[in-house]
Write a protein that holds these residues in place. Structure first.
Motif, mmCIF file in Angstrom:
data_model
loop_
_atom_site.group_PDB
_atom_site.id
_atom_site.type_symbol
_atom_site.label_atom_id
_atom_site.label_comp_id
_atom_site.label_asym_id
_atom_site.label_seq_id
_atom_site.Cartn_x
_atom_site.Cartn_y
_atom_site.Cartn_z
ATOM 1 N N ARG A 4 0.859 -1.177 0.000
ATOM 2 C CA ARG A 4 0.000 0.000 0.000
ATOM 3 C C ARG A 4 0.900 1.233 0.000
ATOM 4 N NH1 ARG A 4 -4.393 -0.306 4.484
ATOM 5 N NH2 ARG A 4 -5.020 -2.060 3.156
ATOM 6 N N ARG A 5 0.526 2.220 -0.772
ATOM 7 C CA ARG A 5 1.346 3.427 -0.903
ATOM 8 C C ARG A 5 0.619 4.644 -0.349
ATOM 9 N NH1 ARG A 5 2.700 -0.054 -4.787
ATOM 10 N NH2 ARG A 5 4.928 -0.315 -5.226
ATOM 11 N N TYR A 6 1.401 5.529 0.281
ATOM 12 C CA TYR A 6 0.878 6.761 0.845
ATOM 13 C C TYR A 6 1.752 7.927 0.408
ATOM 14 C CZ TYR A 6 -1.807 3.767 4.016
ATOM 15 O OH TYR A 6 -2.666 2.827 4.530
ATOM 16 N N SER A 7 1.135 9.085 0.232
ATOM 17 C CA SER A 7 1.877 10.303 -0.080
ATOM 18 C C SER A 7 2.249 11.018 1.216
ATOM 19 C CB SER A 7 1.028 11.232 -0.953
ATOM 20 O OG SER A 7 0.722 10.621 -2.182
ATOM 21 N N VAL A 29 7.591 7.140 8.601
ATOM 22 C CA VAL A 29 6.276 7.244 9.227
ATOM 23 C C VAL A 29 6.447 7.794 10.644
ATOM 24 C CG1 VAL A 29 4.310 5.919 10.133
ATOM 25 C CG2 VAL A 29 5.277 5.366 7.877
ATOM 26 N N ARG A 30 5.548 8.686 11.042
ATOM 27 C CA ARG A 30 5.566 9.226 12.418
ATOM 28 C C ARG A 30 4.413 8.627 13.215
ATOM 29 N NH1 ARG A 30 6.946 15.291 13.473
ATOM 30 N NH2 ARG A 30 8.972 14.249 13.316
ATOM 31 N N ILE A 31 4.740 8.116 14.401
ATOM 32 C CA ILE A 31 3.743 7.616 15.343
ATOM 33 C C ILE A 31 3.588 8.670 16.440
ATOM 34 C CG2 ILE A 31 3.053 5.730 16.854
ATOM 35 C CD1 ILE A 31 3.404 4.898 13.944
ATOM 36 N N SER A 32 2.358 9.123 16.669
ATOM 37 C CA SER A 32 2.132 10.190 17.646
ATOM 38 C C SER A 32 0.785 9.991 18.314
ATOM 39 C CB SER A 32 2.188 11.561 16.962
ATOM 40 O OG SER A 32 1.142 11.682 16.002
ATOM 41 N N MET A 33 0.543 10.790 19.350
ATOM 42 C CA MET A 33 -0.748 10.750 20.026
ATOM 43 C C MET A 33 -0.991 12.080 20.712
ATOM 44 S SD MET A 33 0.157 8.300 23.305
ATOM 45 C CE MET A 33 -1.566 8.212 23.775
ATOM 46 N N LEU A 34 -2.251 12.370 21.027
ATOM 47 C CA LEU A 34 -2.598 13.590 21.742
ATOM 48 C C LEU A 34 -2.453 13.355 23.234
ATOM 49 C CD1 LEU A 34 -5.767 14.968 19.902
ATOM 50 C CD2 LEU A 34 -3.471 15.948 19.922
ATOM 51 N N SER A 35 -1.790 14.295 23.904
ATOM 52 C CA SER A 35 -1.662 14.221 25.353
ATOM 53 C C SER A 35 -2.976 14.663 25.998
ATOM 54 C CB SER A 35 -0.522 15.136 25.814
ATOM 55 O OG SER A 35 -0.900 16.490 25.677
ATOM 56 N N PRO A 36 -3.144 14.453 27.316
ATOM 57 C CA PRO A 36 -4.362 14.917 27.997
ATOM 58 C C PRO A 36 -4.608 16.414 27.857
ATOM 59 C CG PRO A 36 -3.195 13.345 29.372
ATOM 60 C CD PRO A 36 -2.296 13.642 28.209
ATOM 61 N N THR A 40 6.958 11.067 4.585
ATOM 62 C CA THR A 40 7.388 11.166 3.187
ATOM 63 C C THR A 40 6.486 10.238 2.367
ATOM 64 O OG1 THR A 40 8.930 9.314 3.361
ATOM 65 C CG2 THR A 40 9.783 11.500 3.942
ATOM 66 N N ASN A 41 6.676 10.217 1.068
ATOM 67 C CA ASN A 41 6.000 9.195 0.271
ATOM 68 C C ASN A 41 6.438 7.819 0.778
ATOM 69 O OD1 ASN A 41 4.882 11.240 -1.251
ATOM 70 N ND2 ASN A 41 6.365 11.042 -2.917
ATOM 71 N N CYS A 42 5.476 6.934 0.996
ATOM 72 C CA CYS A 42 5.771 5.650 1.636
ATOM 73 C C CYS A 42 5.197 4.481 0.853
ATOM 74 C CB CYS A 42 5.168 5.600 3.046
ATOM 75 S SG CYS A 42 5.928 6.706 4.231
ATOM 76 N N SER A 43 5.913 3.361 0.928
ATOM 77 C CA SER A 43 5.396 2.072 0.476
ATOM 78 C C SER A 43 5.424 1.136 1.674
ATOM 79 C CB SER A 43 6.256 1.497 -0.652
ATOM 80 O OG SER A 43 6.186 2.314 -1.799
ATOM 81 N N LEU A 44 4.261 0.567 2.008
ATOM 82 C CA LEU A 44 4.143 -0.294 3.181
ATOM 83 C C LEU A 44 3.706 -1.695 2.761
ATOM 84 C CD1 LEU A 44 2.166 2.089 5.594
ATOM 85 C CD2 LEU A 44 4.644 1.949 5.244
ATOM 86 N N VAL A 45 4.250 -2.695 3.450
ATOM 87 C CA VAL A 45 3.772 -4.065 3.323
ATOM 88 C C VAL A 45 2.732 -4.272 4.424
ATOM 89 C CG1 VAL A 45 4.366 -6.509 3.360
ATOM 90 C CG2 VAL A 45 5.983 -4.847 2.428
ATOM 91 N N VAL A 46 1.518 -4.645 4.050
ATOM 92 C CA VAL A 46 0.405 -4.751 4.997
ATOM 93 C C VAL A 46 -0.007 -6.208 5.162
ATOM 94 C CG1 VAL A 46 -1.944 -3.989 5.532
ATOM 95 C CG2 VAL A 46 -0.382 -2.458 4.285
ATOM 96 N N LEU A 47 -0.045 -6.657 6.423
ATOM 97 C CA LEU A 47 -0.496 -8.007 6.741
ATOM 98 C C LEU A 47 -1.798 -7.909 7.526
ATOM 99 C CD1 LEU A 47 -0.072 -11.088 6.867
ATOM 100 C CD2 LEU A 47 1.205 -10.726 9.001
#
Length: 233
Positions: A37-40, A63-70, A105-112
């Motif tokens: 799967r590809r993402y821009s 890819v950035r992993i983030s979350m909203l704080s309280p 960035t533009n990404c290509s991911l392998v999805v299981l």
């Protein structure tokens, strides 16, 4: 699909602790089923609270992993690059995503997909037992890090974290990384501290010649000293 494409996907998915529970036939089977799967740049891959039915391995991009704080502040948990894997826990329990994932960035991911993994596990109880063992190992490591946060001072916690990060892929114990692209906020989040305290410690280490800070990089200059800092008295 060619054998070469399957091998490429398997090499990426092998970075996941889930694949460590599988035998060679199981890895090959799931790799053949996994899809690309590809993402821009800027695209949302998934959001916190969304259903979790898959895990991803990064073939290309970041890819950035983030979350909203309280307090509604967007907190970066980690930035991931090629060969990194994410989304494993939601794959196993099928519950909501615990954080946001966005393409830097533009990404290509392998999805299981979750369904494919569980079909294989139902056919092989032995693999299920091995997966339980690996999950227990991760829980033990998580408990150790919680103990570090509770009982160790900041320099010791940070030295231990840096020692771990430098041997994580693409680094190895034999060839640890010497340059890390970690912001001080990211370091603070990883060790349960504040950016200001991390900055003071890094500046002290910089003056002592343990690390250098240059153009957004954290450079390990004296690994032996860093290892001594990570040890308990």
């Amino acid at each position: 699909m060619t054998d070469l494409e399957t091998l490429k996907k398997q090499k990426l998915l092998d970075q996941s602790f889930i694949f460590q529970a599988l035998d060679e036939d199981g890895r090959r089977e799931l790799s053949a089923i996994a899809h690309m799967r590809r993402y821009s740049a800027g695209d949302v891959i998934f959001t916190m609270g969304a259903p979790g039915h898959s895990m991803m391995a990064i073939a290309e991009g970041h890819v950035r992993i983030s979350m909203l704080s309280p307090t509604a502040r967007d907190v970066t948990l980690t930035d991931l690059g090629p060969t990194d894997v994410f989304g494993e826990i939601a794959l196993l329990d099928g519950k909501e995503r615990s954080a946001d994932a966005r393409a830097l960035t533009n990404c290509s991911l392998v999805v299981l997909e979750r369904a494919a993994l569980f079909e294989l596990l139902q056919r092989s109880p032995r693999l299920s037992v091995r997966l339980i063992e690996l999950l227990c190992e991760r829980i033990r490591r998580s408990d150790e890090r919680m103990m570090e946060i509770a009982f160790l001072d900041l320099p010791t916690r940070m030295a231990r974290m840096l020692m771990r990060v430098t041997v994580a892929s693409p680094g190895t114990p034999a060839r640890p990384l010497t340059r890390l692209s970690l912001s001080q906020t990211e370091i603070a989040n990883m060790i349960g501290s504040s950016r200001e305290n991390v900055n003071r410690c890094l500046r002290k280490w910089q003056r002592a010649g343990v690390v250098d800070l240059k153009e957004g990089w954290l450079i390990v200059l004296d690994r032996a000293r860093l290892e001594r800092l990570s040890a308990l008295d």
